[in-house]
Design a protein around this motif. Sequence first.
Motif, PDB file in Angstrom:
ATOM      1  N   ALA A 227       0.822  -1.211   0.000  1.00 16.03           N
ATOM      2  CA  ALA A 227       0.000   0.000   0.000  1.00 16.03           C
ATOM      3  C   ALA A 227       0.851   1.254   0.000  1.00 16.03           C
ATOM      4  CB  ALA A 227      -0.914   0.009   1.217  1.00 16.03           C
ATOM      5  N   THR A 228       2.162   1.068   0.156  1.00 25.02           N
ATOM      6  CA  THR A 228       3.100   2.185   0.337  1.00 25.02           C
ATOM      7  C   THR A 228       2.505   3.199   1.321  1.00 25.02           C
ATOM      8  OG1 THR A 228       2.254   3.414  -1.568  1.00 25.02           O
ATOM      9  CG2 THR A 228       4.124   1.912  -1.944  1.00 25.02           C
ATOM     10  N   ALA A 229       2.221   2.672   2.502  1.00 24.31           N
ATOM     11  CA  ALA A 229       1.560   3.505   3.512  1.00 24.31           C
ATOM     12  C   ALA A 229       1.932   3.015   4.911  1.00 24.31           C
ATOM     13  CB  ALA A 229       0.054   3.455   3.334  1.00 24.31           C
ATOM     14  N   TRP A 230       1.889   3.941   5.856  1.00 27.82           N
ATOM     15  CA  TRP A 230       2.037   3.619   7.267  1.00 27.82           C
ATOM     16  C   TRP A 230       0.654   3.431   7.889  1.00 27.82           C
ATOM     17  CZ3 TRP A 230       6.342   2.520   9.951  1.00 27.82           C
ATOM     18  CH2 TRP A 230       7.584   2.879   9.401  1.00 27.82           C
ATOM     19  N   VAL A 231       0.513   2.378   8.668  1.00 30.66           N
ATOM     20  CA  VAL A 231      -0.686   2.193   9.498  1.00 30.66           C
ATOM     21  C   VAL A 231      -0.262   2.513  10.928  1.00 30.66           C
ATOM     22  CG1 VAL A 231      -2.442   0.602  10.318  1.00 30.66           C
ATOM     23  CG2 VAL A 231      -1.605   0.425   7.975  1.00 30.66           C
ATOM     24  N   VAL A 232      -0.822   3.573  11.476  1.00 31.39           N
ATOM     25  CA  VAL A 232      -0.413   4.035  12.804  1.00 31.39           C
ATOM     26  C   VAL A 232      -1.606   3.992  13.751  1.00 31.39           C
ATOM     27  CG1 VAL A 232       1.521   5.454  12.079  1.00 31.39           C
ATOM     28  CG2 VAL A 232      -0.772   6.408  12.021  1.00 31.39           C
ATOM     29  N   THR A 233      -1.357   3.572  14.962  1.00 36.28           N
ATOM     30  CA  THR A 233      -2.405   3.495  15.971  1.00 36.28           C
ATOM     31  C   THR A 233      -1.859   4.022  17.297  1.00 36.28           C
ATOM     32  OG1 THR A 233      -1.854   1.279  16.776  1.00 36.28           O
ATOM     33  CG2 THR A 233      -3.345   1.420  14.888  1.00 36.28           C
ATOM     34  N   MET A 234      -2.778   4.323  18.211  1.00 38.00           N
ATOM     35  CA  MET A 234      -2.415   4.658  19.585  1.00 38.00           C
ATOM     36  C   MET A 234      -3.529   4.117  20.481  1.00 38.00           C
ATOM     37  SD  MET A 234      -1.533   8.370  21.352  1.00 38.00           S
ATOM     38  CE  MET A 234      -0.070   8.630  20.347  1.00 38.00           C
ATOM     39  N   ASP A 235      -3.161   3.460  21.588  1.00 41.15           N
ATOM     40  CA  ASP A 235      -4.190   2.881  22.444  1.00 41.15           C
ATOM     41  C   ASP A 235      -3.890   3.131  23.916  1.00 41.15           C
ATOM     42  OD1 ASP A 235      -2.047   1.067  22.750  1.00 41.15           O
ATOM     43  OD2 ASP A 235      -3.427  -0.577  23.181  1.00 41.15           O
ATOM     44  N   GLN A 236      -4.927   2.899  24.738  1.00 43.84           N
ATOM     45  CA  GLN A 236      -4.793   3.029  26.184  1.00 43.84           C
ATOM     46  C   GLN A 236      -5.728   2.025  26.854  1.00 43.84           C
ATOM     47  OE1 GLN A 236      -5.983   7.035  27.259  1.00 43.84           O
ATOM     48  NE2 GLN A 236      -8.115   6.741  26.708  1.00 43.84           N
ATOM     49  N   ILE A 237      -5.347   1.600  28.061  1.00 44.16           N
ATOM     50  CA  ILE A 237      -6.164   0.683  28.856  1.00 44.16           C
ATOM     51  C   ILE A 237      -6.268   1.269  30.261  1.00 44.16           C
ATOM     52  CG2 ILE A 237      -6.413  -1.656  29.762  1.00 44.16           C
ATOM     53  CD1 ILE A 237      -4.604  -2.624  27.490  1.00 44.16           C
ATOM     54  N   TYR A 238      -7.502   1.410  30.753  1.00 43.47           N
ATOM     55  CA  TYR A 238      -7.688   2.061  32.054  1.00 43.47           C
ATOM     56  C   TYR A 238      -9.062   1.730  32.631  1.00 43.47           C
ATOM     57  CZ  TYR A 238     -10.794   5.333  29.675  1.00 43.47           C
ATOM     58  OH  TYR A 238     -11.834   5.865  28.966  1.00 43.47           O
ATOM     59  N   GLY A 239      -9.292   2.224  33.816  1.00 46.61           N
ATOM     60  CA  GLY A 239     -10.617   2.178  34.437  1.00 46.61           C
ATOM     61  C   GLY A 239     -10.759   3.389  35.336  1.00 46.61           C
ATOM     62  N   VAL A 240     -11.950   3.985  35.374  1.00 46.61           N
ATOM     63  CA  VAL A 240     -12.228   5.109  36.280  1.00 46.61           C
ATOM     64  C   VAL A 240     -13.420   4.721  37.147  1.00 46.61           C
ATOM     65  CG1 VAL A 240     -11.238   6.872  34.805  1.00 46.61           C
ATOM     66  CG2 VAL A 240     -13.611   6.236  34.469  1.00 46.61           C
ATOM     67  N   PHE A 241     -13.364   5.094  38.429  1.00 46.23           N
ATOM     68  CA  PHE A 241     -14.324   4.549  39.383  1.00 46.23           C
ATOM     69  C   PHE A 241     -14.701   5.554  40.474  1.00 46.23           C
ATOM     70  CE2 PHE A 241     -11.265   1.293  38.007  1.00 46.23           C
ATOM     71  CZ  PHE A 241     -12.112   0.456  37.289  1.00 46.23           C
ATOM     72  N   GLU A 242     -15.874   5.293  41.069  1.00 44.65           N
ATOM     73  CA  GLU A 242     -16.310   6.000  42.275  1.00 44.65           C
ATOM     74  C   GLU A 242     -16.404   4.969  43.395  1.00 44.65           C
ATOM     75  OE1 GLU A 242     -19.955   8.883  43.893  1.00 44.65           O
ATOM     76  OE2 GLU A 242     -20.260   7.611  42.134  1.00 44.65           O
TER      77      GLU A 242
END
Length: 267
Positions: A227-242
């Motif tokens: 494809a003569t292309a870059w496939v770029v990603t960014m990810d995160q894993i978390y949890g927010v709570f009360e």
Amino acid sequence: AVELDLVIAALFADWSSKMSGSGDLFHLPARHHLTANTKSAGTDATPEAITETQQNFTVSTHQVTAQTIEDFAEVMSKYNIRNEFTMDSAYALARAMEVACAALLDDNTAQTVGVLTAELTDDNFIRSWQYIRDSAGKPPFKGVVSPAAWGGMLKVEKFTQQLYNGDTKGAAVHDAQIGKVYQATFYASQLTVGTAPNSSGHMWAGEHFFKIIKRKPTPHAWYSPLATAWVVTMDQIYGVFERQEADEAAAVTTVARLHGCRLQSLK
């Protein structure tokens, strides 16, 4: 593109270090008080048997951004597309966490003040402070409201008048600045939960709200020669709570949302 103010997630206590290693389930025991009994001479004390409960929090939110950047586009572009992707991905992921945090501000229905679509009053803030102090929540407190609710606060003389807050430079008028309100530092966020004209903010003590981050925003990339292309990603894993605080009474094993108060207002 416009970027909104991201303030809520930063106010949540960071408990990431309490859940190091593998696994996605965080256990929080609800430790309760013992009973002080009268001791009679010659009579053995009776040990208490309290079955403690626990709150379980699952850290499972996985979010990702992805984009394909073709060599042709990058060559022809006048700016660094991959750099722009990194910057925008960082904002998109941070905004997603902010929205997740904001959603929790509306959950406390037991301790709540204000009316949806209306400005908060001085009495609302006093009652909110009382809710938290009734269960011995320790100041300084934190608070989040919408810009519209913040505008209503600027109309409350106690929050802007130098006789009350000691401000002799007119910060309330010139900078829309409000100091501490009943031991709470308040912040304005465009992402408070609710659809205009409704908005739910919150005032809380200490670590009533917390976050656990298993993976901070992390970039990934691979190049596709076909494809003569870059496939770029960014990810995160978390949890927010009360969290829910354990009741103070001896031998009681219940928990409740004691160190926070929902602020119903307008957006």
